[in-house]
Scaffold this active site. Structure first.
Site, PDB file in Angstrom:
ATOM      1  N   GLU A  57       0.818  -1.208   0.000  1.00  0.00           N
ATOM      2  CA  GLU A  57       0.000   0.000   0.000  1.00  0.00           C
ATOM      3  C   GLU A  57       0.857   1.265   0.000  1.00  0.00           C
ATOM      4  O   GLU A  57       0.408   2.317  -0.434  1.00  0.00           O
ATOM      5  CB  GLU A  57      -0.921  -0.004   1.222  1.00  0.00           C
ATOM      6  CG  GLU A  57      -2.171   0.820   1.035  1.00  0.00           C
ATOM      7  CD  GLU A  57      -3.217   0.545   2.105  1.00  0.00           C
ATOM      8  OE1 GLU A  57      -4.398   0.531   1.750  1.00  0.00           O
ATOM      9  OE2 GLU A  57      -2.848   0.350   3.275  1.00  0.00           O
ATOM     10  N   HIS A 106       9.712 -25.005  -0.012  1.00  0.00           N
ATOM     11  CA  HIS A 106       9.497 -26.223  -0.790  1.00  0.00           C
ATOM     12  C   HIS A 106       8.665 -25.948  -2.038  1.00  0.00           C
ATOM     13  O   HIS A 106       8.616 -26.784  -2.944  1.00  0.00           O
ATOM     14  CB  HIS A 106       8.816 -27.299   0.065  1.00  0.00           C
ATOM     15  CG  HIS A 106       9.750 -27.963   1.027  1.00  0.00           C
ATOM     16  ND1 HIS A 106      10.468 -29.100   0.718  1.00  0.00           N
ATOM     17  CD2 HIS A 106      10.114 -27.634   2.287  1.00  0.00           C
ATOM     18  CE1 HIS A 106      11.220 -29.454   1.751  1.00  0.00           C
ATOM     19  NE2 HIS A 106      11.022 -28.582   2.724  1.00  0.00           N
ATOM     20  N   LYS A 114     -13.885   1.047  -3.418  1.00  0.00           N
ATOM     21  CA  LYS A 114     -14.848   1.419  -2.380  1.00  0.00           C
ATOM     22  C   LYS A 114     -16.049   2.138  -2.996  1.00  0.00           C
ATOM     23  O   LYS A 114     -17.202   1.905  -2.603  1.00  0.00           O
ATOM     24  CB  LYS A 114     -14.173   2.307  -1.334  1.00  0.00           C
ATOM     25  CG  LYS A 114     -13.088   1.610  -0.528  1.00  0.00           C
ATOM     26  CD  LYS A 114     -12.443   2.563   0.466  1.00  0.00           C
ATOM     27  CE  LYS A 114     -11.331   1.896   1.244  1.00  0.00           C
ATOM     28  NZ  LYS A 114     -10.669   2.832   2.200  1.00  0.00           N
TER      29      LYS A 114
END
Length: 417
Positions: free
Chosen positions: A268, A294, A409
């Site tokens: 961010e 792994h 938003k």
């Protein structure tokens, strides 16, 4: 104590020094102009901690509680969750912490089932005061447990937000205790504010020691006694087109939430459009060693050379398990580890992976905590915040805004109207 190691060599010492000085001057200016206030939290938040300790911890409501419920998302929860995840191993007496973050009905239902409202404290955290996930989950908590903010139930409720926000006005109307986040401290930099210090203090953690560790690295940085932060941040930002990704390999499952906090902090803060209109950024990847190596190590070793790798480990674990001296037929090749501890095995895997990656010319660095402690964790938090600021200053961006998250938003609001 924390040891910081940088494995790469600067290409031009004079140029590096000039870039480090320039970045440092920008950070000093940020602090002096109040562009961001997280630099002052290690000192300023002590007053908050002392108030909570003096006025809340002795009360019957807090004394009888066994759970602290944090209702918040992103910067309002990730920092406290990271500290709880690490420090619980040395603070077994701390109250249980439950984090209501994601509006996932399955997860929320399971967590609500585990909460006894008569033995719980609820921290509602939103900097803006109107975070949709937070206010929605708060409504569900009120309804599920029959909590009435206008009644004696308000003694279990604590609001943490910006002063004057809509959530603050709501708390004032109902007489709910409020704590404030400094206006110039963004959510992802706010863990050492009331956002993290109030719930963690309520839970029983030694938050003053966390702040002490944070203050030590702040002082060292501004006294130019921690120039490794400048060197690292300038390298990352100056070579972001060659190495646009930083992989954090954290050796300890208890560091998983810290890795998530780091991912938000960098993602961010450092993915922005700069003053010239160019899209710049550093992509954070948080992994847990030895589990994720792994699945991811192959890509680092033989894939594109576009990553730097940071190794984060603890030298001494608070508990240990010795590997028994048992030889299994057909699997005798692994007997060399018998008699050693799991901590030694994990450390050996870290060192072996680190050496193998370094041998391939991949830029690596290391952060080694001598042990798990409040001071070390406070220092680690502030270290990463300072590193983020240095990288942002070098990239020439606004490290502290997040315009890229606003469009989603706005679209969400339209979908429900």
């Amino acid at each position: 104590m924390i040891d910081y190691t940088i494995d790469w060599m600067p290409e031009n010492g004079a140029e590096l020094e000039a870039n480090m000085n320039e970045a440092f001057e920008k950070i000093v200016e940020e602090r002096e102009r109040g562009i961001s206030g997280y630099y002052f939290l290690p000192q300023d938040s002590r007053m908050i901690v002392e108030e909570v300790e003096a006025t809340l911890l002795p009360t019957q409501t807090v004394q009888e509680a066994d759970t602290v419920v944090v209702i918040g998302i992103g910067g309002s929860s990730l920092g406290a969750k990271a500290l709880d995840g690490v420090l619980r191993s040395i603070t077994p007496e701390a109250k249980r912490m439950v984090f209501l973050e994601n509006p996932d009905p399955v997860e929320v239902s399971e967590k609500l089932e585990s909460i006894d409202p008569d033995k719980s404290l609820f921290c509602i955290i939103s900097k803006s005061g109107g975070t949709i996930e937070t206010t929605t989950l708060y409504k569900i908590v009120l309804d599920r447990f029959g909590l009435r903010p206008e009644s004696e139930h308000k003694e279990r409720l604590f609001v943490i937000t910006d002063e004057g926000s809509i959530l603050h006005r709501y708390a004032e109307e109902h007489g709910i205790k409020s704590y404030f986040i400094p206006h110039n401290v963004g959510g992802r930099f706010s863990v050492l504010s009331a956002v993290g210090m109030v719930p963690l203090t309520l839970a029983g953690y030694k938050t003053c020691d966390i702040l002490k560790g944070a203050q030590q690295i702040v002082k060292a940085f501004f006294d130019r006694q921690a120039d490794h932060i400048l060197q690292k941040g300038v390298f990352y930002a100056g070579h972001w087109q060659d190495y646009p990704m930083n992989v954090l390999f954290a050796y300890g499952s208890f560091l998983e939430d810290f890795a998530k906090w780091y991912v938000q902090l960098w993602g961010e803060s450092l993915g922005k459009i700069d003053a010239q209109g160019e899209r710049v950024g550093l992509t954070p990847l948080g992994h847990i060693g030895s589990v994720d190596q792994h699945s991811f190590l192959q890509l680092i070793m033989e894939g594109p050379r576009d990553k730097t790798v940071t190794f984060l480990k603890v030298e001494h674990f608070p508990t240990e398990i010795t590997i028994p001296d048992i030889s299994l037929k057909h699997i005798e090749k692994n007997d060399y580890i018998n008699g050693h501890s799991l901590g030694e095995l994990l450390d050996g895997e870290c060192e072996a992976t680190w050496e193998s990656i370094r041998s391939q010319g991949v830029p690596t660095d290391g952060i080694v905590l001598d042990r798990i402690s409040e001071e070390n964790l406070g220092e680690l938090i502030l270290y990463y915040e300072l590193l983020t600021s240095v990288a942002g200053a070098t990239l020439g961006i606004d490290t502290y805004n997040q315009p890229g998250v606003e469009l989603g938003k706005k679209i969400l609001v339209k979908k429900f109207h």
